[in-house]
Every structure is written in C-alpha cells, then in structure tokens.
Design an enzyme around this catalytic site. Structure first.
Site, PDB file in Angstrom:
ATOM      1  N   CYS A  80       0.842  -1.196   0.000  1.00  0.00           N
ATOM      2  CA  CYS A  80       0.000   0.000   0.000  1.00  0.00           C
ATOM      3  C   CYS A  80       0.882   1.253   0.000  1.00  0.00           C
ATOM      4  O   CYS A  80       2.027   1.210   0.441  1.00  0.00           O
ATOM      5  CB  CYS A  80      -0.898   0.019   1.243  1.00  0.00           C
ATOM      6  SG  CYS A  80      -2.117  -1.311   1.259  1.00  0.00           S
ATOM      7  N   CYS A 161      -4.116   0.343  -2.731  1.00  0.00           N
ATOM      8  CA  CYS A 161      -4.579   0.666  -1.379  1.00  0.00           C
ATOM      9  C   CYS A 161      -3.738   1.785  -0.768  1.00  0.00           C
ATOM     10  O   CYS A 161      -2.594   1.997  -1.163  1.00  0.00           O
ATOM     11  CB  CYS A 161      -4.541  -0.581  -0.498  1.00  0.00           C
ATOM     12  SG  CYS A 161      -3.005  -1.518  -0.603  1.00  0.00           S
TER      13      CYS A 161
END
Ligand code: APR
Length: 255
Positions: A80, A161
């Site tokens: 992420c 993400c």
C-alpha cells in the site's frame, strides 16, 4: 532438393517468430522472479494462461476478459502507498522508479514487466504468435495488446490501497485526459474502501504554464469517487531529473 530445403527453412522461420517471442517472455519472467520474488510464480503456467487468451483468434476479436485467467495466474502483492500511475510520462516515470522501491508502476510488477513494449497477435485458426502485422493501439478496439493493458491496468488499480499517486505531464496543454487508460480505466477502478487518497504529481518545467488549477483536473475529480481524497502537487522536472540520476536520493526528497 532446393525446394525441400526451402520448405524446411520456411517452417523453421515461422516456428522461430513464435518461439522467440515466447523466449523473451519466459526469460523476462525468470529474470524478474530471480531478482524480486523467487518461488512464488510459475513462468510456464503464466505463459500458458497468456497464450490461451489470444491464440487462434482474429486479432480484432480479443476482448479484455480473455486475460482473466492470466491475471489470476500471477501472484503478487504490491505494498500500500507505493502505487504510481502515470499518463504521457512513460519514459520519465520508469527512469524514476528503476532502482527505487518506494514507488511501483504497473510495469514494475511482474505482469507489466513481462509484456512492456511488446506486440503480439495470432490469427483465426492459427496456433502461432505473430509480432508483426498486428493491429496497433487504435486500429480496432479489441486487439490483443490494448485489451491486455486495459485488463492489467484495471487489475493494478482495483488492488491499489492507501495513498496512491499519478505522475502527469505539465508540459501538455491538458495533462489529464478522460480517454487515456489512466482516466478511463484506472481512476474509475480505485476502490474507495481501500484507497484513501490520490495525489497528482504534475511534473512541470520552468517554461510550462499548466498548473494544478487546470480545468482538466476538474474532470478528474468528477470521475474520482468522492470518498477518495484528491490532491495535486507541482513537482519541478529538474528535481525529478536529479532523482533519476541518483537512485540513492530518497523518494521523500523527490516528489
Ligand atoms: N496509441 C498507441 N499507444 C497507446 C495509445 C494510443 N492511442 N494509448 C495508450 N497507448 C499505449 C502506449 O504504449 C503508451 O506508451 O499505452 C501507453 C500509455 O499511454 P498514455 O496515454 O501515455 O497513458 P495512459 O493511456 O494513461 O496509460 C498509462 O495505464 O499502463 C497503465 O498503470 C499504467 O497508469 C498507467 C496508465
């Protein structure tokens, strides 16, 4: 005898174009796995899933969905907050992410790395892969190369993400285009349950007049899910250049 040899040579040549394309992909696959994540993926399986997508099909009749088995055959998690999208900045963005782990583009993942810069297609009822006389990007919509990048981009965006970034070109009159892959596929497929924010990094030269206030960014914001925070920052081209020339400079000092 000459005719026989001619036929053998022709058969060999035609086998070679298929074989050499396959070799390029398998070699890239093995190189990538050796350097990045040994053991997790099977290059032969990935090749098989790739090939079944377009072999024997008319090169204008290869829709994105045929690459679904390929997408599921590749196992890779991208951290992420590291995903970097781009549009009209290909050379610069890859020069920047090469030798840096803090930012990862689709072409730095196994799937993108395998097929970056390649052209391929087959023909109706053929078992071969051709690398010439294939439709180019906009010749027809459902061509093997375009459908692949649409599917790969969709997958890259929908797995993103945290805080993601996009490097756009401040030397263009309109740096954001809703018809680009970034605008038409990636922005729309960011998952608001996983992505907190999108930051546009607008790379600008001293002589450029385009800024983060450009109207094309209103379009971008109208496409972006309202739950995803939008930011835009102008990044001097000279800074990116310095960072490209020295991979030791940390990402946080570059962007
Ligand atoms: N004609 C030919 N090639 C094209 C075209 C086109 N009209 N559009 C896209 N391509 C191919 C080319 O290979 C080009 O270098 O896609 C590449 C990127 O095109 P850009 O317009 O610069 O960018 P964009 O369409 O926004 O795609 C880049 O998609 O690949 C993903 O994650 C990646 O964020 C990136 C985005």
């Amino acid at each position: 005898l000459a005719v026989v040899f001619g036929v053998i040579a022709a058969a060999k040549n035609s086998a070679n174009s298929s074989d050499s394309f396959k070799n390029v992909v398998i070699n890239r696959c093995e190189t990538y796995l050796k350097e990045n994540m040994p053991g997790k993926n099977d290059c032969k399986k990935i090749w098989g899933a790739f090939e079944q997508a377009y072999i024997g099909r008319d090169p204008c009749d290869v829709p994105p969905e045929v690459y679904d088995p390929l997408i599921s055959s590749v196992k890779q998690d991208v951290a992420c907050n590291t995903m970097l999208f781009w549009s009209k900045t290909k050379t610069m963005v890859h020069a920047f992410t090469d030798n840096r782990d803090c930012m990862i583009t689709l072409e730095d993942t196994l799937l993108g790395f395998l097929f970056d810069g390649l052209t391929w297609c087959s023909r109706n009822e053929s078992k071969e892969t051709f690398t010439t006389d294939c439709p180019s990007w906009s010749d027809c919509q459902n061509n093997p190369v375009r459908s692949f990048w649409i599917k790969a981009s969709l997958n890259f965006a929908s797995t993103a993400c945290g805080n993601v970034s996009a490097m756009l070109n401040g030397s263009l009159e309109a740096p954001f285009s809703s018809t680009s892959v970034f605008g038409s596929v990636e922005v729309k497929n960011l998952d608001p349950d996983k992505v907190d924010g999108l930051t546009v990094l607008l790379v600008t030269k001293d002589t450029d007049t385009t800024t983060c206030n450009h109207s094309s960014f209103h379009n971008l914001q109208s496409i972006l899910d309202t739950k995803i925070a939008y930011n835009c920052r102008e990044v001097p081209y000279s800074t990116v250049e310095v960072c490209i020339s020295d991979p030791e400079i940390p990402c946080s000092d570059c962007l």
